[in-house]
Write a protein that holds these residues in place. Sequence first.
Motif: not given
Length: 219
Positions: A204-219
């Motif tokens: 689909h020309t109007w849709l990219g793909f969201a991504s992230a570098s990391d997930r982390r817990a809240i300590s």
Amino acid sequence: MIGRVNTTAVHLPDLPAQARRLVDLGVARLAGIDDAAIIDAAAAAADTGNALLVPHPELLAPSVTAPLLTRSDKPGFVVVDMTDLDDFAPITGVDLPAGPFYLLTGIERGDEMANWSPDEALPTITGAARTPLTIGEGIAWLLQQPGQLEPNRCFMTIGSRLPRQDGRLDARTPAIWISGGTGRDGRERKGAPKVGWCWAGNRHTWLGFASASDRRAIS
């Protein structure tokens, strides 16, 4: 499909501001917790820098948060043929930290992968040592930054897929875009944020793909 992920992350509000935003949206009431729990979660993670405060889906399901999305004063909605939205789960390799809230860092909308299919985009995202956003994370991002949903610049959240009883994955992949007000959406929803799905093999020309570098817990 050959390409590379643009790792220029968006700049997010600080965590106390994000917590206040969630409080103002009524997230605590919907989750059955006190406002202070959200404020305290942000305070416990105050040293993380440019991170997104994400409610865990066990605390708040995507079907509950989707209507909190807004664009042009119109609330978000889930397409009528996605009644199983909350059954979509993180794919293999996407591990959500424990706790009612966690952090997501290095978010990118993935515009450069517009007109790729989910099947094509996932190996490029993971090959760049990044992680695709889940549908809950995509909604959480847009709750803080509604302006990131733009005409012809919307995104899929392929970190979520629906497991089938035979052990395979349902062919649908969740996405968030802007309703055109046609068909079963209804004309009154034209311009509203729309949580829907696309086939894993379609582009689909109007849709990219969201991504992230990391997930982390809240300590």
